[in-house]
Design an enzyme around this catalytic site. Structure first.
Site, mmCIF file in Angstrom:
data_model
loop_
_atom_site.group_PDB
_atom_site.id
_atom_site.type_symbol
_atom_site.label_atom_id
_atom_site.label_comp_id
_atom_site.label_asym_id
_atom_site.label_seq_id
_atom_site.Cartn_x
_atom_site.Cartn_y
_atom_site.Cartn_z
ATOM 1 N N SER A 43 44.699 31.964 39.701
ATOM 2 C CA SER A 43 45.649 31.480 38.695
ATOM 3 C C SER A 43 47.017 31.312 39.350
ATOM 4 O O SER A 43 47.619 32.277 39.812
ATOM 5 C CB SER A 43 45.756 32.481 37.542
ATOM 6 N N SER A 75 39.669 30.958 44.969
ATOM 7 C CA SER A 75 38.678 31.613 44.122
ATOM 8 C C SER A 75 37.676 32.388 44.969
ATOM 9 O O SER A 75 37.251 31.915 46.026
ATOM 10 C CB SER A 75 37.943 30.556 43.298
ATOM 11 N N SER A 140 35.616 48.610 38.737
ATOM 12 C CA SER A 140 34.567 48.429 37.741
ATOM 13 C C SER A 140 35.057 48.933 36.386
ATOM 14 O O SER A 140 36.261 49.100 36.168
ATOM 15 C CB SER A 140 33.293 49.159 38.180
ATOM 16 N N LYS A 143 32.212 50.143 30.877
ATOM 17 C CA LYS A 143 31.244 49.293 30.156
ATOM 18 C C LYS A 143 30.011 48.990 31.027
ATOM 19 O O LYS A 143 29.026 48.432 30.545
ATOM 20 C CB LYS A 143 31.906 47.994 29.708
ATOM 21 N N LYS A 155 29.139 43.806 35.852
ATOM 22 C CA LYS A 155 29.794 44.853 36.648
ATOM 23 C C LYS A 155 28.766 45.855 37.192
ATOM 24 O O LYS A 155 28.865 46.304 38.326
ATOM 25 C CB LYS A 155 30.846 45.582 35.792
ATOM 26 N N VAL A 194 43.082 46.426 23.664
ATOM 27 C CA VAL A 194 43.001 46.421 22.203
ATOM 28 C C VAL A 194 44.364 46.697 21.545
ATOM 29 O O VAL A 194 44.662 46.176 20.473
ATOM 30 C CB VAL A 194 41.912 47.430 21.755
#
Length: 264
Positions: A43, A75, A140, A143, A155, A194
């Site tokens: 980016s 990338s 990692s 999750k 992952k 969140v």
């Protein structure tokens, strides 16, 4: 100092250097006098932001020694591009934080998520091994434990691949790269975290969206996360999974209620 001895005078590459974790790793590294920091990101906007921030920081503060900052747009999917970077700059340590990590987005763009997260990591791991990079630290997530979504599954696949490649290196003794893994809980304030999402939803007058009433998450700060990554470089002998002691899991529903109350 554990962190100082780890990175002092080393050439260090960070993938996903413009992301929340990657950029915090870069900021922390500056305190421990590495020789060069190679910022890798796909980016342009994120790369520009962290590159200019670090250079300003070096100019304004009396850092023990000048650290060279090299910003590289590219990338991890491109084997040739990554291989050229490694051959040119010869990093000793890699912090691999580049990934698509927003669970719903990866869920709805699963091919791209698998391609970037798994094949990008496989590229980097093989290049690191072939170039005899000293340490490779993979960022990692919790999750990855019995994954219930595609992001977590990508992952976990990467973790298994890195442990397998590490075992092969130990057996063959041909290469010397040590691969280790660091797992986080939810990082407060990171992009896609969140808490900022809830803050925006509350500001707009609601509603707050929660995946499930019983969802629980570990929460930690970006600073803690970045320090754990850097410390693991020194502690790792290859093949380990490091997990930060994050206290108790927080019920996301309770967190939302608390944030609504605190917002009046």
């Amino acid at each position: 100092n554990l962190l100082e001895t780890t990175v002092n005078a080393e050439v260090i590459a960070i993938t996903g250097a413009g992301g929340s974790i990657g950029s915090e790793i870069c900021r922390q590294l500056l305190n421990y006098s590495p020789k060069k920091i190679i910022l890798i990101d796909n980016s342009e906007a994120s790369l520009y932001k962290i590159d200019s921030e670090l250079k300003l920081f070096i100019k304004s503060l009396k850092i023990k020694q000048k650290v060279e900052i090299i910003a590289i747009l590219g990338s991890i999917i491109s084997y040739k591009r990554m291989d050229d970077i490694f051959k040119k700059f010869k990093p000793n340590i890699i912090y691999h934080a580049a990934a698509y990590k927003h669970v719903p987005l990866v869920e709805s763009n699963c091919i791209e998520g698998i391609y970037n997260n798994i094949f990008g990591t496989v590229n980097l791991a093989n290049i690191a091994k072939e170039n005899n990079v000293k340490k490779f630290v993979f960022v990692s997530t919790d999750k990855a434990v019995r994954p219930s979504n595609i992001m977590g599954a990508t992952k976990r696949t990467c973790e298994l691949y890195l442990q397998a490649i590490n075992d092969n290196i130990k057996k063959s003794k041909k290469h010397k790269t040590q691969f280790s893994i660091v797992r986080f809980g939810n990082v407060i304030g990171s992009s896609g975290s969140v808490i900022p999402l809830f803050q925006k939803q509350i500001k707009l007058g609601g509603p707050i969206s929660i995946t499930h009433k019983d969802v629980e998450r570990y929460l930690m700060s970006i600073t803690e996360a970045a320090q754990l990554v850097i410390q693991s470089t020194n502690l790792g002998k290859g093949g380990e999974v490091f997990i930060l002691g994050m206290g108790n899991r927080v019920k996301i529903y309770d967190l939302a209620i608390k944030m609504i109350e605190l917002s009046g």
